[in-house]
Design a protein around this motif. Structure first.
Motif, PDB file in Angstrom:
ATOM      1  N   SER A  67      11.022  12.132  15.733  1.00 24.76           N
ATOM      2  CA  SER A  67      12.360  12.169  16.322  1.00 24.76           C
ATOM      3  C   SER A  67      13.356  11.859  15.221  1.00 24.76           C
ATOM      4  N   PHE A  68      14.441  12.611  15.174  1.00 25.32           N
ATOM      5  CA  PHE A  68      15.435  12.361  14.142  1.00 25.32           C
ATOM      6  C   PHE A  68      16.783  12.905  14.613  1.00 25.32           C
ATOM      7  N   ASN A  69      17.821  12.462  13.932  1.00 29.34           N
ATOM      8  CA  ASN A  69      19.176  12.863  14.292  1.00 29.34           C
ATOM      9  C   ASN A  69      19.825  13.623  13.143  1.00 29.34           C
ATOM     10  N   ILE A  70      20.537  14.681  13.495  1.00 29.46           N
ATOM     11  CA  ILE A  70      21.345  15.426  12.530  1.00 29.46           C
ATOM     12  C   ILE A  70      22.703  15.639  13.182  1.00 29.46           C
ATOM     13  N   GLY A  71      23.727  14.962  12.674  1.00 27.78           N
ATOM     14  CA  GLY A  71      25.053  15.097  13.265  1.00 27.78           C
ATOM     15  C   GLY A  71      24.991  14.866  14.768  1.00 27.78           C
ATOM     16  N   PRO A  72      25.477  15.832  15.542  1.00 31.24           N
ATOM     17  CA  PRO A  72      25.485  15.638  16.996  1.00 31.24           C
ATOM     18  C   PRO A  72      24.149  15.942  17.673  1.00 31.24           C
ATOM     19  N   PHE A  73      23.170  16.313  16.877  1.00 29.53           N
ATOM     20  CA  PHE A  73      21.882  16.735  17.447  1.00 29.53           C
ATOM     21  C   PHE A  73      20.847  15.621  17.377  1.00 29.53           C
ATOM     22  N   THR A  74      20.171  15.392  18.485  1.00 32.36           N
ATOM     23  CA  THR A  74      18.968  14.549  18.482  1.00 32.36           C
ATOM     24  C   THR A  74      17.788  15.493  18.631  1.00 32.36           C
ATOM     25  N   ILE A  75      16.871  15.386  17.704  1.00 31.96           N
ATOM     26  CA  ILE A  75      15.790  16.369  17.636  1.00 31.96           C
ATOM     27  C   ILE A  75      14.442  15.696  17.761  1.00 31.96           C
ATOM     28  N   GLN A  76      13.627  16.263  18.613  1.00 33.99           N
ATOM     29  CA  GLN A  76      12.241  15.821  18.764  1.00 33.99           C
ATOM     30  C   GLN A  76      11.358  16.986  18.318  1.00 33.99           C
ATOM     31  N   SER A  77      10.415  16.719  17.450  1.00 32.17           N
ATOM     32  CA  SER A  77       9.462  17.758  17.038  1.00 32.17           C
ATOM     33  C   SER A  77       8.063  17.307  17.419  1.00 32.17           C
ATOM     34  N   ALA A  78       7.202  18.264  17.645  1.00 29.56           N
ATOM     35  CA  ALA A  78       5.809  17.938  17.966  1.00 29.56           C
ATOM     36  C   ALA A  78       4.927  19.110  17.558  1.00 29.56           C
ATOM     37  N   TYR A  79       3.744  18.775  17.089  1.00 30.47           N
ATOM     38  CA  TYR A  79       2.779  19.824  16.774  1.00 30.47           C
ATOM     39  C   TYR A  79       2.396  20.559  18.063  1.00 30.47           C
ATOM     40  N   VAL A  80       2.262  21.864  17.945  1.00 32.54           N
ATOM     41  CA  VAL A  80       1.825  22.676  19.081  1.00 32.54           C
ATOM     42  C   VAL A  80       0.671  23.573  18.633  1.00 32.54           C
ATOM     43  N   ILE A  81      -0.014  24.141  19.604  1.00 33.60           N
ATOM     44  CA  ILE A  81      -1.193  24.945  19.285  1.00 33.60           C
ATOM     45  C   ILE A  81      -0.776  26.313  18.736  1.00 33.60           C
ATOM     46  N   HIS A  82      -1.099  26.509  17.480  1.00 34.30           N
ATOM     47  CA  HIS A  82      -0.850  27.770  16.772  1.00 34.30           C
ATOM     48  C   HIS A  82      -1.617  27.643  15.462  1.00 34.30           C
ATOM     49  N   PRO A  83      -2.185  28.702  14.937  1.00 29.53           N
ATOM     50  CA  PRO A  83      -2.952  28.566  13.695  1.00 29.53           C
ATOM     51  C   PRO A  83      -2.093  28.020  12.552  1.00 29.53           C
ATOM     52  N   GLY A  84      -2.616  27.013  11.861  1.00 28.29           N
ATOM     53  CA  GLY A  84      -1.847  26.353  10.801  1.00 28.29           C
ATOM     54  C   GLY A  84      -0.906  25.331  11.392  1.00 28.29           C
ATOM     55  N   PRO A  85      -0.432  24.392  10.550  1.00 27.96           N
ATOM     56  CA  PRO A  85       0.479  23.364  11.070  1.00 27.96           C
ATOM     57  C   PRO A  85       1.761  23.981  11.609  1.00 27.96           C
ATOM     58  N   THR A  86       2.017  23.725  12.876  1.00 28.58           N
ATOM     59  CA  THR A  86       3.154  24.341  13.570  1.00 28.58           C
ATOM     60  C   THR A  86       3.772  23.327  14.518  1.00 28.58           C
ATOM     61  N   VAL A  87       5.081  23.251  14.519  1.00 30.50           N
ATOM     62  CA  VAL A  87       5.769  22.383  15.467  1.00 30.50           C
ATOM     63  C   VAL A  87       6.696  23.208  16.348  1.00 30.50           C
TER      64      VAL A  87
END
Lengths: 285, 137
Positions: free
Chosen positions: A133-153
């Motif tokens: 979880s991180f913030n950029i200006g007015p955006f709060t962003i959540q990232s998470a790995y999802v199922i897809h070949p190779g590292p993918t969020v």
């Protein structure tokens, strides 16, 4: 939150008369709020970004879901990277084996590129993320790995005006039982849960998927079911298969409307349109 | 409006292990980092004498009571001697052959391989125990 779809095609840019309506550029989404911009993925659609009519913020953030070529091929043509007055932040999935900078360096080097990563003269910062979880200006962003070949969020972007979830490459139905309806066991569900808008992979028809299981993508039917299970309020289907013409996508959409009765509106994503309403064709209901 | 989703999903490393287990003909148990049982497949149901669709997830105190672990002489093994417990403690793979006795008194010689689930982020998110019938049987 203003969302513009600059590329919604999957796998490879596909420009011919039969893809004119939905568009042929690969994944790139612009998200704007309070004069600040996020760029989600750097497919060929990134060349359509216009920097002249926005940006109070001095920085541009490019959030990559993964490093498959259709999601980064626009970076070589991303003008801010070659502008010393620009501050560009590239975010992408962490993996133990090699740094994000090293992995991007494979693309920014011969024979794939005439120049090297070190030749990018903007003020560049590279950030590795995972289940973050991180913030950029007015955006709060959540990232998470999802199922897809190779590292993918995937990304969940929250502002004061709403929640937007972006999972362009995703195969949540991988496995013997297909899509799991227990959301704790459903890849990407944490990102999509109750989002105002979900932009999700829907590359395949059910017929396509029979021979493409494990390739990392979703059927249109499963994308709808995923949106239903995660209770999203509106769905745009994207990452259109390069072999699917406008006429085929129209026919698929008509079939989906006929055989399903979901309570949320859904549409096929259309390049060059906005995501805040009317971001697809035809209008869903 | 909430900034982040309040819904918590399992890490995809756990989800993918379940999907693999679901396709295997050998008993597989998947736990979280402290040993709570998150999933067991159909072959593992025979060992537990329970069905996953009936029990769902189980606390470590609960599912560890469903069978006893013994050595060749019938002496109870300490939890710290069991592969899965060692994996949970040390985040390393282990292997051991021993005897398990169900609550109904049925004994069976079994080999157990266990491994930690450490995802791309380098974070330990759970463990897997695979039960094998020893090859000398």
């Amino acid at each position: 939150m203003k969302i513009t779809l600059w590329g919604v095609r999957g796998s490879i840019p596909t420009f011919n008369p039969s893809t004119r309506v939905y568009g042929g550029n690969t994944s790139c989404i612009e998200v704007e709020e309070d004069g600040c911009m996020l760029v989600l993925d750097a497919g060929s659609g990134i060349t359509n970004l216009n920097f002249s009519n926005n940006l109070d913020c001095p920085r541009i953030d490019v959030l990559l879901t993964h490093l498959h070529i259709d999601h980064i091929q626009g970076l070589s043509f991303f003008k801010p990277l070659f502008d010393p007055t620009k501050e560009v932040h590239i975010w992408g999935p962490h993996t133990h084996a090699h740094s994000l900078r090293t992995r991007l360096g494979r693309y920014f080097s011969p024979p794939l590129s005439p120049f090297y990563f070190r030749d990018l003269i903007c003020h560049l910062e590279v950030h590795e993320i995972g289940n973050s979880s991180f913030n950029i200006g007015p955006f709060t962003i959540q990232s998470a790995y999802v199922i897809h070949p190779g590292p993918t969020v995937g990304y969940r972007v929250t502002t004061r005006s709403g929640v937007f979830t972006y999972i362009p490459d995703h195969e949540p139905a991988l496995g013997r039982g297909g899509l799991n309806h227990d959301i704790r066991w459903l890849s990407g569900s944490e990102l999509a849960y109750e989002a105002d808008l979900l932009l999700h992979d829907a590359q395949y028809t059910e017929e396509d998927y029979i021979v493409k299981k494990g390739w990392g993508h979703t059927t249109m039917e499963d994308a709808l079911e995923f949106a239903s299970v995660t209770k999203v309020k509106r769905l745009l289907l994207m990452h259109h298969d390069p072999t699917h013409s406008d006429a085929q996508l129209d026919a698929c959409y008509a079939q989906l409307k006929e055989k399903t009765a979901y309570p949320f509106p859904f549409e096929m994503a259309v390049e060059g349109t906005g995501g805040g309403g009317g971001g697809g064709r035809p209008s869903g209901g | 409006m909430s900034q982040n989703s309040k819904h918590i999903a399992y890490p995809i490393e756990i989800i993918l292990n379940r999907q693999l287990a679901d396709c295997l003909a050998i008993p597989v148990f998947i736990t979280d980092t402290v040993g709570n049982l998150l999933f067991y497949n159909e072959p593992a149901e025979e060992i537990l004498g329970k069905r996953y669709q009936d029990t769902g997830e189980m606390k470590v105190e609960e599912w560890s009571m469903f069978f006893l672990s013994k050595d060749e002489k019938g002496k109870l093994l300490e939890p710290e001697d069991l592969p899965l417990v060692k994996t949970l403690l040390n985040q390393l793979p282990y292997f051991k052959t021993f005897w398990i006795e169900s609550l109904k008194g049925k004994s069976e010689k079994i080999s157990v391989s266990s491994y930690p689930i450490i995802g791309r982020a380098g974070i330990f998110v759970g463990a897997v125990a695979i039960f094998w019938r020893p090859s000398d049987e």
